[in-house]
Design a protein around this motif. Structure first.
Motif, PDB file in Angstrom:
ATOM      1  N   PRO A 196       1.127  -1.196  -0.296  1.00 58.83           N
ATOM      2  CA  PRO A 196      -0.189  -0.155   0.733  1.00 58.83           C
ATOM      3  C   PRO A 196       0.814   1.564  -0.286  1.00 58.83           C
ATOM      4  O   PRO A 196       0.162   2.813  -0.769  1.00 58.83           O
ATOM      5  N   GLU A 197       1.828   1.247   0.657  1.00 58.09           N
ATOM      6  CA  GLU A 197       2.938   2.111   0.411  1.00 58.09           C
ATOM      7  C   GLU A 197       2.683   2.306  -0.839  1.00 58.09           C
ATOM      8  O   GLU A 197       3.789   4.231  -1.271  1.00 58.09           O
ATOM      9  N   ARG A 198       4.079   2.421  -1.616  1.00 56.63           N
ATOM     10  CA  ARG A 198       3.850   2.428  -3.462  1.00 56.63           C
ATOM     11  C   ARG A 198       2.257   2.888  -3.775  1.00 56.63           C
ATOM     12  O   ARG A 198       3.148   3.429  -4.839  1.00 56.63           O
ATOM     13  N   ARG A 200       0.298   5.517  -3.001  1.00 56.94           N
ATOM     14  CA  ARG A 200      -0.041   6.591  -2.229  1.00 56.94           C
ATOM     15  C   ARG A 200       0.068   7.353  -3.712  1.00 56.94           C
ATOM     16  O   ARG A 200       1.437   7.260  -4.455  1.00 56.94           O
ATOM     17  N   MET A 201      -0.964   8.157  -3.655  1.00 58.95           N
ATOM     18  CA  MET A 201      -1.592   9.588  -4.911  1.00 58.95           C
ATOM     19  C   MET A 201       0.190  10.248  -5.046  1.00 58.95           C
ATOM     20  O   MET A 201       1.232   9.869  -6.003  1.00 58.95           O
ATOM     21  N   HIS A 202       0.948  10.603  -4.236  1.00 60.23           N
ATOM     22  CA  HIS A 202       2.594  11.461  -4.032  1.00 60.23           C
ATOM     23  C   HIS A 202       3.480  10.007  -4.159  1.00 60.23           C
ATOM     24  O   HIS A 202       4.296  10.801  -5.053  1.00 60.23           O
ATOM     25  N   VAL A 203       3.681   8.707  -4.114  1.00 63.93           N
ATOM     26  CA  VAL A 203       4.264   8.122  -4.292  1.00 63.93           C
ATOM     27  C   VAL A 203       3.975   7.781  -5.830  1.00 63.93           C
ATOM     28  O   VAL A 203       5.296   7.970  -6.537  1.00 63.93           O
ATOM     29  N   VAL A 212       0.595  15.245  -8.789  1.00 63.04           N
ATOM     30  CA  VAL A 212      -0.380  14.911  -8.407  1.00 63.04           C
ATOM     31  C   VAL A 212      -1.829  14.572  -9.035  1.00 63.04           C
ATOM     32  O   VAL A 212      -2.390  13.612  -9.964  1.00 63.04           O
ATOM     33  N   GLN A 228      -7.672   5.105  -7.601  1.00 68.73           N
ATOM     34  CA  GLN A 228      -7.643   3.795  -6.561  1.00 68.73           C
ATOM     35  C   GLN A 228      -9.319   3.723  -6.553  1.00 68.73           C
ATOM     36  O   GLN A 228      -9.368   2.743  -6.529  1.00 68.73           O
TER      37      GLN A 228
END
Length: 290
Positions: A196-198, A200-203, A212, A228
């Motif tokens: 999930p951490e990969r 995220r929109m900023h990533v 973004v 999403q």
């Protein structure tokens, strides 16, 4: 014809037919239909295609199809679920082999003309025919280690098909090396769906060198849904595969796919599928013979 229910991630059917018999059961899987002998017409979604020896057709679970057999026809039919595609992708990812197989979910679910000519490279077509001949022979003879040989042959065959289907896609999808390729984005989302951490929109924006806002607009313009919504849709598809073809508990599936908890997954699944995960599993299992 092809009426046997599919209980494993893939199976192979060898049949000879003079008259088409429509399947009595729903066909919730992909099919590769190879014509060993014979001729006639193959109808898919109101389109008609001539078939003869050596023709290969790819059918998705949503396709409506039938055959008008003009001359007794021998078919080799390879049926496979999305679980099989997922397994191949996982194997390829671990071995860091070919990038084509990482794109199969997108290609096999979004290609818009797969009922027609699959191969655009003659050498690939010749190799595919040799693989299909080997698969047919191994299935007929059941020699030592035939299942492993068949599985590896199918993996190579799907690789060839994915490569040729991608070549015939639109310029935007085909331009895989471009910074703003939707296919690259989808490949990235599928590859990191368990992290999930990969996602995220900023990533994501940093990964594709976009803002973004522009990233979200671009993705929705070319796919018709937000990032999403795509992530949720893809995760729920993976949930369905695990419910149908594994004994994983709902709690374990929720943990694997990064849902908050089992309760949240159950609510989300019912919202989008109209049924609870447990009911979906029971419904799927009822379709399999005892």
């Amino acid at each position: 014809m092809f009426n046997k229910l599919l209980q494993e991630p893939y199976d192979i059917i060898l049949e000879e037919q003079e008259v088409w018999e429509a399947p009595r059961q729903p066909q919730p899987f992909f099919q590769l239909v190879y014509v060993r002998e014979g001729r006639g017409y193959h109808y898919v979604n109101d389109n008609r295609y001539d078939y003869h020896q050596g023709k290969l057709f790819l059918l998705s679970p949503k396709d409506r199809y039938h055959y008008d057999i003009q001359e007794k026809t021998a078919f080799t039919v390879i049926r496979f679920t999305e679980l099989f595609i997922t397994q191949l992708k996982d194997e390829v990812s671990r071995l860091e082999m070919c990038d084509w197989m990482k794109k199969t979910d997108y290609i096999f679910n979004n290609f818009r003309a797969k009922a027609g000519c699959i191969f655009h490279d003659t050498a690939d077509q010749d190799m595919a025919h040799a693989l299909l001949g080997n698969i047919t022979r191994e299935q007929q003879l059941h020699g030592k280690g035939y299942q492993l040989i068949i599985r590896q042959s199918i993996s190579i065959l799907l690789n060839l098909i994915a490569r040729n289907l991608l070549r015939s896609e639109s310029p935007d999808v085909h331009e895989n090396s471009g910074q703003y390729s939707v296919l690259r984005m989808i490949s990235y989302l599928q590859e990191h769906i368990y992290h999930p951490e990969r996602l995220r929109m900023h990533v994501l924006a940093a990964s594709f060198n976009m803002s973004v806002h522009y990233l979200g607009e671009y993705f929705k313009k070319h796919t018709g849904q937000s990032i999403q919504d795509y992530i949720i849709s893809y995760k729920l598809k993976l949930v369905e595969i695990r419910l149908s073809y594994s004994n994983m508990r709902v709690r374990e599936i929720a943990e694997e796919l990064g849902f908050t908890d089992e309760s949240y997954l159950s609510r989300l699944f019912k919202k989008h599928r109209g049924i609870t995960p447990g009911a979906h599993r029971k419904q799927t299992r009822k379709q399999l013979p005892a």
